[in-house]
Design an enzyme around this catalytic site. Structure first.
Site, PDB file in Angstrom:
ATOM      1  N   GLY A 170       0.779  -1.242   0.000  1.00  0.00           N
ATOM      2  CA  GLY A 170       0.000   0.000   0.000  1.00  0.00           C
ATOM      3  C   GLY A 170       0.811   1.294   0.000  1.00  0.00           C
ATOM      4  O   GLY A 170       0.245   2.373   0.104  1.00  0.00           O
ATOM      5  N   TRP A 215       2.509   2.914  -2.414  1.00  0.00           N
ATOM      6  CA  TRP A 215       2.206   3.832  -3.534  1.00  0.00           C
ATOM      7  C   TRP A 215       0.815   4.438  -3.351  1.00  0.00           C
ATOM      8  O   TRP A 215       0.595   5.603  -3.651  1.00  0.00           O
ATOM      9  CB  TRP A 215       2.291   3.103  -4.881  1.00  0.00           C
ATOM     10  CG  TRP A 215       3.672   2.991  -5.424  1.00  0.00           C
ATOM     11  CD1 TRP A 215       4.826   2.859  -4.704  1.00  0.00           C
ATOM     12  CD2 TRP A 215       4.062   3.033  -6.807  1.00  0.00           C
ATOM     13  NE1 TRP A 215       5.897   2.804  -5.556  1.00  0.00           N
ATOM     14  CE2 TRP A 215       5.458   2.905  -6.845  1.00  0.00           C
ATOM     15  CE3 TRP A 215       3.353   3.141  -8.005  1.00  0.00           C
ATOM     16  CZ2 TRP A 215       6.174   2.893  -8.050  1.00  0.00           C
ATOM     17  CZ3 TRP A 215       4.053   3.129  -9.204  1.00  0.00           C
ATOM     18  CH2 TRP A 215       5.453   3.005  -9.221  1.00  0.00           C
ATOM     19  N   ASP A 235      -4.457  -5.822  -6.113  1.00  0.00           N
ATOM     20  CA  ASP A 235      -3.320  -6.714  -5.927  1.00  0.00           C
ATOM     21  C   ASP A 235      -3.817  -8.145  -5.715  1.00  0.00           C
ATOM     22  O   ASP A 235      -4.971  -8.358  -5.345  1.00  0.00           O
ATOM     23  CB  ASP A 235      -2.467  -6.279  -4.717  1.00  0.00           C
ATOM     24  CG  ASP A 235      -1.034  -6.792  -4.821  1.00  0.00           C
ATOM     25  OD1 ASP A 235      -0.130  -5.971  -5.088  1.00  0.00           O
ATOM     26  OD2 ASP A 235      -0.798  -8.014  -4.665  1.00  0.00           O
ATOM     27  N   ASP A 275      -6.379 -10.600  -9.819  1.00  0.00           N
ATOM     28  CA  ASP A 275      -5.291 -10.676 -10.804  1.00  0.00           C
ATOM     29  C   ASP A 275      -5.686  -9.758 -11.958  1.00  0.00           C
ATOM     30  O   ASP A 275      -6.732  -9.969 -12.593  1.00  0.00           O
ATOM     31  CB  ASP A 275      -5.196 -12.141 -11.260  1.00  0.00           C
ATOM     32  CG  ASP A 275      -4.115 -12.352 -12.303  1.00  0.00           C
ATOM     33  OD1 ASP A 275      -3.677 -11.365 -12.942  1.00  0.00           O
ATOM     34  OD2 ASP A 275      -3.729 -13.514 -12.497  1.00  0.00           O
ATOM     35  N   ASP A 314       3.248  -0.854 -10.177  1.00  0.00           N
ATOM     36  CA  ASP A 314       4.534  -1.279  -9.611  1.00  0.00           C
ATOM     37  C   ASP A 314       4.553  -2.812  -9.551  1.00  0.00           C
ATOM     38  O   ASP A 314       5.267  -3.401  -8.748  1.00  0.00           O
ATOM     39  CB  ASP A 314       4.673  -0.666  -8.204  1.00  0.00           C
ATOM     40  CG  ASP A 314       6.087  -0.739  -7.636  1.00  0.00           C
ATOM     41  OD1 ASP A 314       7.049  -0.763  -8.425  1.00  0.00           O
ATOM     42  OD2 ASP A 314       6.227  -0.768  -6.399  1.00  0.00           O
ATOM     43  N   LYS A 351       6.260  -0.136 -13.935  1.00  0.00           N
ATOM     44  CA  LYS A 351       7.563  -0.769 -13.711  1.00  0.00           C
ATOM     45  C   LYS A 351       7.760  -1.920 -14.690  1.00  0.00           C
ATOM     46  O   LYS A 351       6.820  -2.681 -14.946  1.00  0.00           O
ATOM     47  CB  LYS A 351       7.642  -1.310 -12.286  1.00  0.00           C
ATOM     48  CG  LYS A 351       8.964  -2.041 -12.018  1.00  0.00           C
ATOM     49  CD  LYS A 351       9.190  -2.254 -10.557  1.00  0.00           C
ATOM     50  CE  LYS A 351       8.395  -3.431 -10.026  1.00  0.00           C
ATOM     51  NZ  LYS A 351       8.513  -3.527  -8.552  1.00  0.00           N
TER      52      LYS A 351
HETATM   53  C1  SAM Z   1       6.769  -4.476  -5.516  1.00  0.00           C
HETATM   54  S1  SAM Z   1       5.174  -4.940  -4.999  1.00  0.00           S
HETATM   55  C2  SAM Z   1       4.298  -3.402  -5.010  1.00  0.00           C
HETATM   56  C3  SAM Z   1       4.645  -2.467  -3.871  1.00  0.00           C
HETATM   57  C4  SAM Z   1       3.700  -1.289  -3.775  1.00  0.00           C
HETATM   58  N1  SAM Z   1       3.867  -0.387  -4.915  1.00  0.00           N
HETATM   59  C5  SAM Z   1       3.898  -0.487  -2.517  1.00  0.00           C
HETATM   60  O1  SAM Z   1       4.434   0.614  -2.581  1.00  0.00           O
HETATM   61  O2  SAM Z   1       3.479  -0.946  -1.449  1.00  0.00           O
HETATM   62  C6  SAM Z   1       4.540  -5.772  -6.433  1.00  0.00           C
HETATM   63  C7  SAM Z   1       3.130  -6.304  -6.289  1.00  0.00           C
HETATM   64  O3  SAM Z   1       2.639  -6.711  -7.575  1.00  0.00           O
HETATM   65  C8  SAM Z   1       1.605  -7.670  -7.301  1.00  0.00           C
HETATM   66  N2  SAM Z   1       1.214  -8.394  -8.525  1.00  0.00           N
HETATM   67  C9  SAM Z   1       1.969  -9.224  -9.275  1.00  0.00           C
HETATM   68  N3  SAM Z   1       1.252  -9.743 -10.285  1.00  0.00           N
HETATM   69  C10 SAM Z   1       0.005  -9.212 -10.199  1.00  0.00           C
HETATM   70  C11 SAM Z   1      -1.201  -9.385 -10.942  1.00  0.00           C
HETATM   71  N4  SAM Z   1      -1.250 -10.204 -12.005  1.00  0.00           N
HETATM   72  N5  SAM Z   1      -2.302  -8.708 -10.565  1.00  0.00           N
HETATM   73  C12 SAM Z   1      -2.266  -7.885  -9.480  1.00  0.00           C
HETATM   74  N6  SAM Z   1      -1.148  -7.689  -8.726  1.00  0.00           N
HETATM   75  C13 SAM Z   1      -0.025  -8.345  -9.077  1.00  0.00           C
HETATM   76  C14 SAM Z   1       2.260  -8.556  -6.233  1.00  0.00           C
HETATM   77  O4  SAM Z   1       1.275  -9.299  -5.528  1.00  0.00           O
HETATM   78  C15 SAM Z   1       2.999  -7.527  -5.377  1.00  0.00           C
HETATM   79  O5  SAM Z   1       2.255  -7.185  -4.219  1.00  0.00           O
END
Ligand code: SAM
Length: 214
Positions: free
Chosen positions: A54, A56, A74, A90, A115, A155
């Protein structure tokens, strides 16, 4: 940059996040991107892909103020943040897109931030391809739902498929840049695509239907 310095920097953002109440070090990446590129404005509706835990969403919420809205998505559940709505799902699945549509109702989407990171396998080509796949899903969503002149941040892991992805973004945004914020680890292969001023084509964007659940 030495390993010692890298670790000091990592530790610095970790401590800062803890002290300032951010849920992730990643929060500083969005702050730095925002300071440089001014992608989010007060009152904006922001979609945050890969929002857990959370950080961002917290930063976006600070920028948009009371009148704006953050919708974060997420695979993992996210603890509530005032002024934000979270969806567990997803983003590559149709049913998740439907849930997002329900939440935004007839509001216009000003900014999409992503991200997202794939599960890391350790096989670089595979991780890169999975990262681009997630980025393409985010871009497809942006092309359907972003308002004219809206902005998109995403990203990606650097690699051979990045150029093609950038070309796809360039087709619909006036400005497309690559940026590595100082809070990103130098050893990391992650980089952010900053796409500004969406050029919405006639009939290119899906109309968001009024929803009773929004
Ligand atoms: C680096 S973290 C994000 C950190 C976030 N921006 C923060 O500041 O707290 C990457 C996230 O991408 C999510 N993610 C990966 N594939 C996804 C998908 N297909 N759909 C939704 N979320 C996804 C992961 O579950 C993970 O929580």
């Amino acid at each position: 940059m030495t390993r010692w310095y890298r670790e000091r920097k990592r530790e610095h953002f970790y401590r800062a996040a803890k002290k300032e109440g951010y849920r992730s070090r990643a929060a500083y990446k969005l702050k730095q991107i925002q300071n440089r590129f001014h992608v989010i404005r007060k009152g904006d509706v922001v979609i945050d892909f890969g929002a857990a835990p959370g950080g961002w969403s917290q930063v976006a919420r600070e920028i948009i103020g009371e009148k704006g809205l953050v919708v974060g998505i997420d695979l993992q559940p996210i603890k509530p943040i005032k002024g934000a709505i979270f969806i567990v799902g997803d983003i590559t699945k149709k049913e998740t897109i439907e849930k997002i549509k329900e939440k935004i109702g007839n509001k216009k989407v000003d900014v999409i931030i992503s991200d997202m990171s794939p599960n890391i396998s350790g096989n670089y080509s595979l991780d890169h391809a999975n990262s681009i796949w997630l980025a393409e899903n985010a871009l497809d969503f942006a092309k359907k739902f972003l308002k004219n002149n809206g902005n998109f941040i995403c990203k990606v892991f650097e690699g051979e498929l990045l150029k093609e992805f950038l070309n796809k973004a360039k087709a619909d945004f006036e400005v497309v840049k690559l940026h590595s914020p100082p809070a990103s680890r130098k050893s990391s292969s992650e980089i952010y695509v900053i796409a500004k001023i969406f050029k919405k084509t006639e009939g290119g964007a899906e109309e968001i239907e009024q929803s009773d659940n929004g």
